[in-house]
Structures are given as C-alpha cells and as structure tokens.
Design an enzyme around this catalytic site. Structure first.
Site, PDB file in Angstrom:
ATOM      1  N   ASP A   1      50.826  41.317  45.867  1.00 30.25           N
ATOM      2  CA  ASP A   1      51.683  42.019  44.900  1.00 30.25           C
ATOM      3  C   ASP A   1      52.963  42.403  45.639  1.00 30.25           C
ATOM      4  O   ASP A   1      53.084  43.533  46.117  1.00 30.25           O
ATOM      5  CB  ASP A   1      50.982  43.301  44.423  1.00 30.25           C
TER       6      ASP A   1
ATOM      7  N   GLU B   1      36.271  42.218  48.928  1.00 29.33           N
ATOM      8  CA  GLU B   1      37.401  43.163  49.059  1.00 29.33           C
ATOM      9  C   GLU B   1      36.866  44.571  49.350  1.00 29.33           C
ATOM     10  O   GLU B   1      37.581  45.443  49.781  1.00 29.33           O
ATOM     11  CB  GLU B   1      38.253  43.152  47.773  1.00 29.33           C
TER      12      GLU B   1
ATOM     13  N   HIS C   1      38.251  37.266  43.807  1.00 28.06           N
ATOM     14  CA  HIS C   1      38.379  38.350  44.773  1.00 28.06           C
ATOM     15  C   HIS C   1      36.968  38.563  45.322  1.00 28.06           C
ATOM     16  O   HIS C   1      36.045  38.867  44.546  1.00 28.06           O
ATOM     17  CB  HIS C   1      38.904  39.622  44.118  1.00 28.06           C
TER      18      HIS C   1
ATOM     19  N   THR D   1      47.646  36.152  36.285  1.00 21.19           N
ATOM     20  CA  THR D   1      47.851  37.310  35.405  1.00 21.19           C
ATOM     21  C   THR D   1      46.705  37.417  34.407  1.00 21.19           C
ATOM     22  O   THR D   1      46.119  36.409  34.006  1.00 21.19           O
ATOM     23  CB  THR D   1      49.210  37.247  34.683  1.00 21.19           C
ATOM     24  N   THR D   2      46.410  38.655  34.009  1.00 21.05           N
ATOM     25  CA  THR D   2      45.355  38.903  33.025  1.00 21.05           C
ATOM     26  C   THR D   2      45.954  38.907  31.623  1.00 21.05           C
ATOM     27  O   THR D   2      46.843  39.731  31.354  1.00 21.05           O
ATOM     28  CB  THR D   2      44.728  40.305  33.266  1.00 21.05           C
ATOM     29  N   PRO D   3      45.525  38.032  30.725  1.00 13.86           N
ATOM     30  CA  PRO D   3      46.012  38.096  29.343  1.00 13.86           C
ATOM     31  C   PRO D   3      45.647  39.449  28.720  1.00 13.86           C
ATOM     32  O   PRO D   3      44.497  39.885  28.844  1.00 13.86           O
ATOM     33  CB  PRO D   3      45.268  36.948  28.641  1.00 13.86           C
TER      34      PRO D   3
ATOM     35  N   GLY E   1      40.893  42.836  39.718  1.00 11.55           N
ATOM     36  CA  GLY E   1      40.806  44.156  39.104  1.00 11.55           C
ATOM     37  C   GLY E   1      39.898  45.094  39.893  1.00 11.55           C
ATOM     38  O   GLY E   1      39.187  44.670  40.811  1.00 11.55           O
TER      39      GLY E   1
HETATM   40  C1  6MZ Z   1      42.110  43.290  42.888  1.00  9.58           C
HETATM   41  C2  6MZ Z   1      44.211  43.215  41.972  1.00  9.58           C
HETATM   42  C3  6MZ Z   1      44.802  43.527  43.223  1.00  9.58           C
HETATM   43  O1  6MZ Z   1      47.204  40.644  36.024  1.00  9.58           O
HETATM   44  O2  6MZ Z   1      48.666  42.481  35.196  1.00  9.58           O
HETATM   45  N1  6MZ Z   1      45.207  43.080  41.097  1.00  9.58           N
HETATM   46  N2  6MZ Z   1      42.882  43.097  41.815  1.00  9.58           N
HETATM   47  N3  6MZ Z   1      42.582  43.622  44.117  1.00  9.58           N
HETATM   48  C4  6MZ Z   1      43.918  43.770  44.325  1.00  9.58           C
HETATM   49  N4  6MZ Z   1      44.346  44.153  45.559  1.00  9.58           N
HETATM   50  C5  6MZ Z   1      45.314  45.177  45.765  1.00  9.58           C
HETATM   51  N5  6MZ Z   1      46.125  43.519  43.069  1.00  9.58           N
HETATM   52  C6  6MZ Z   1      46.365  43.241  41.748  1.00  9.58           C
HETATM   53  O3  6MZ Z   1      48.677  41.894  37.636  1.00  9.58           O
HETATM   54  C7  6MZ Z   1      48.213  43.161  38.043  1.00  9.58           C
HETATM   55  C8  6MZ Z   1      46.701  43.156  38.051  1.00  9.58           C
HETATM   56  O4  6MZ Z   1      46.221  42.298  39.113  1.00  9.58           O
HETATM   57  C9  6MZ Z   1      44.999  42.801  39.643  1.00  9.58           C
HETATM   58  C10 6MZ Z   1      44.692  44.098  38.890  1.00  9.58           C
HETATM   59  O5  6MZ Z   1      43.838  43.790  37.805  1.00  9.58           O
HETATM   60  C11 6MZ Z   1      46.072  44.505  38.381  1.00  9.58           C
HETATM   61  O6  6MZ Z   1      46.013  45.335  37.230  1.00  9.58           O
HETATM   62  P1  6MZ Z   1      48.549  41.320  36.145  1.00  9.58           P
HETATM   63  O7  6MZ Z   1      49.702  40.358  36.025  1.00  9.58           O
END
Ligand code: 6MZ
Length: 339
Positions: free
Chosen positions: A278, A202, A199, A99-101, A172
C-alpha cells in the site's frame, strides 16, 4: 534518476485503495466534496507516518479514509488511473493490482469492478509502458456471503476481461475468520484457471498456512510467520513470497528492516520478490523498497537485477508477456553495460 528509479520493475502486491498518493487523495477530496481536505485529517486518517507504532489491527482502520473517497464510479476511476500513472512514473513495467469489489451507496459491486476494469483498459493506452492485471480481492473481514458473491462476480467478469483478470487475492483483517471457510468458495475460481495470491502467514497460525498450501496458493502474501515444515514445503514447491518491507515494519509485524524475513529467505534461496503493499498508506514506492532492500541486506546491483528478473517468473502473465518483459529487462541491462 538513480539506478532504482531507472530499473524496470515488477509489482505483484499492491492494493488499489492503499496506493493513493497525497496529491491523489486531495484531488479525490475535491472531486467528492468540492474542497481540499485538511492536511492533518488526511495524514491521521490514512498515512502511517514515520515513528508511529501501530498494530496490524490499527493499520486496517487506515483504509476507511480512501474507501470513503472512492465510493462512486467517477472517483474510483480517477483513483485507479492515478495509481497506474504513479506506478508507470516509478518505472514499473508490469503491475498486478488488487481490489475488493464493494457495493456502496453510489454503485453496485458490478459497477465497482467494471469501473476498475474499464479504467485499466483505457490506462493501457495512455500509459503503455506498464502492463496492468487485476486480482480481485476477497476481504476476509466481510464474511462468507460477500466472498461468495465476489467470486461469482469475478467469474462473470473474467469472461469479459480474460486478458486483465488473472487471479484472486484473499486479504483483509483476518481476525475471527477461518481460511477453511473460504477455501470452498475460492475453489470455484481456482478450477476456472484463476491463480491464487493468498495473504498467508501474516499472523502466527501454522495450521492455517498448511491449509493454504494444501489448497494450493500460487504465491504467498507476506509469509511473515512461516517457519519449520511449512517453510520447507514453500521451498520445495518453489512458492514465491511477496515481501513488503515497509508495510511490515510500519504495521509492527516485524520489529525492523534488519529483522525482516526477507533476509533469511534471500539467504536460503527461496523464491522471493519485493512489493509495496500500500504505497500511499506506507508512504513508499517500489524504487524505495528496492533501495532499502539493497542497503539493509547488502544486495549488489547484480543481485537486484536478479531479484527483478526472477520476479518476472512469479507473475501471472502469459508466456508471451513474460518473454516481452524479459526483453525489456535485457535492453536495460545492455544500457548498463554501455555506460
Ligand atoms: C491484509 C490488506 C493489507 O481492496 O479497498 N489490505 N489486507 N493485509 C494487509 N497488510 C497491511 N493491506 C491492504 O484496498 C484496501 C484493502 O486491501 C486490504 C484490506 O482489505 C484493505 O481494506 P482495496 O482496494
């Protein structure tokens, strides 16, 4: 319960705010706004439903819905606990959450990270079947200043929670940013012994993939567009790929499950594991992802067992924790023999 549900599983690529189920979202909505959300709003703001054809760029919009609901310590703690519970219910025995703080109107970044870490610590007691680690993320779209602040915070927190924080994630929306700008910032965490789960590949950019390899990523998030000499380098250096099948199909970075790069990676004996990315946004589970993997690419029960066993090696867990996971896995294999 079927085989995929019963199988003890390892999840290495899961974003906290992308891993909220429908019921968790509703509960969070009630907590924050005192009422249930309208279902259509819920679906269109967050979930990607079957048949929707979104680009990766459009997929990133989806997270805003969860971010609004988890912007205060109470709801963030609730969400973190619910995600851990859902993974435990799916029989995940080891989870690396990311997770992003974020600094919000209701909390500082320090409060954000402390809330998540304390909730993980408590959840370890309430859901003892799953071991949970945290890989704090850098969100590329938030720029260099945020990244610098987040690394400083993570290093501070690592001293307090060395048993939970094991590495860092770079994720992100990547548009308009260069990995090389983030490399020196992440280096500060790397030299302090934190593992790197970037990442990588991608989107198509061979030079950036190579820069990440030179920097030294410990695992490859997605790796969809890695080919040629970079692919060879990954194989020679045994860098594991975190493959997220449904995520990639729903974000249209691969055309179909059949076209997913997992197929060629598995065939060529690359280090590879299956993850959800996700599970809330993509409406899946790790059991479902492994079932899809088995059915699409013809993996046998033995292959799936091997895939999960290999994944233990790719975790950022300690050697003792890895041995414990292997023991649990052996116990499960014995129950299969007995039946
Ligand atoms: C890149 C992704 C992602 O951090 O707010 N996130 N970043 N590629 C992906 N593939 C689909 N899926 C999620 O979790 C949500 C955040 O995770 C990253 C993005 O920054 C997204 O806002 P948290 O807990």
């Amino acid at each position: 319960m079927d085989f995929f549900q019963k199988l003890p599983k390892i999840e290495l690529h899961a974003h906290l705010n992308g891993s909220l189920s429908n019921s968790t979202l509703s509960e969070l909505h009630v907590l924050k706004y005192g009422k249930e959300p309208a279902t259509e709003r819920d679906e269109s703001f967050y979930k990607i439903t079957a048949g929707q054809n979104l680009t990766l760029k459009e997929c990133f919009q989806k997270f805003k819905y969860a971010h609004d609901l988890t912007d205060q310590p109470e709801t963030l703690a609730y969400a973190t606990r619910a995600v851990i519970r859902d993974f435990a219910v799916d029989n995940v025995i080891y989870l690396e959450l990311r997770t992003t703080p974020k600094a919000t109107y209701h909390m500082t970044k320090t409060q954000y990270l402390t809330t998540v870490l304390e909730t993980i610590r408590q959840a370890q007691k309430d859901y003892p079947t799953v071991t949970v680690k945290l890989l704090p993320s850098i969100d590329r779209s938030k720029g260099l200043q945020e990244a610098t602040e987040n690394v400083s915070l993570v290093l501070e927190m690592h001293q307090l929670y060395p048993d939970i924080i094991k590495g860092m994630d770079l994720s992100g929306a990547p548009y308009g940013t260069k990995f090389s700008d983030f490399a020196t910032i992440l280096e500060r965490a790397k030299v302090r012994g934190l593992k790197m789960a970037l990442h990588c590949g991608e989107f198509p950019d061979d030079d950036e993939v190579w820069e990440m390899f030179q920097f030294g990523t410990d695992r490859i998030g997605h790796g969809t567009f890695i080919g040629g000499s970079n692919l060879k380098f990954a194989k020679t250096n045994r860098i594991p790929f975190e493959c997220c099948l449904t995520s990639n199909v729903k974000c249209s970075t691969v055309k179909s499950y059949e076209d997913h790069h997992f197929k060629k990676l598995w065939k060529a004996k690359h280090e590879v594991c299956i993850c959800t990315d996700d599970f809330g946004v993509f409406d899946t589970s790790l059991s479902d992802e492994l079932r899809i993997c088995s059915e699409t690419y013809g993996l046998s029960t033995q292959d799936i067992l091997q895939l999960q066993e290999n994944t233990i090696e790719y975790t950022f867990a300690s050697e003792a924790e890895k041995q414990q996971l292997t023991k649990l896995f052996d116990l499960f294999k014995n129950t299969l023999k007995d039946n």
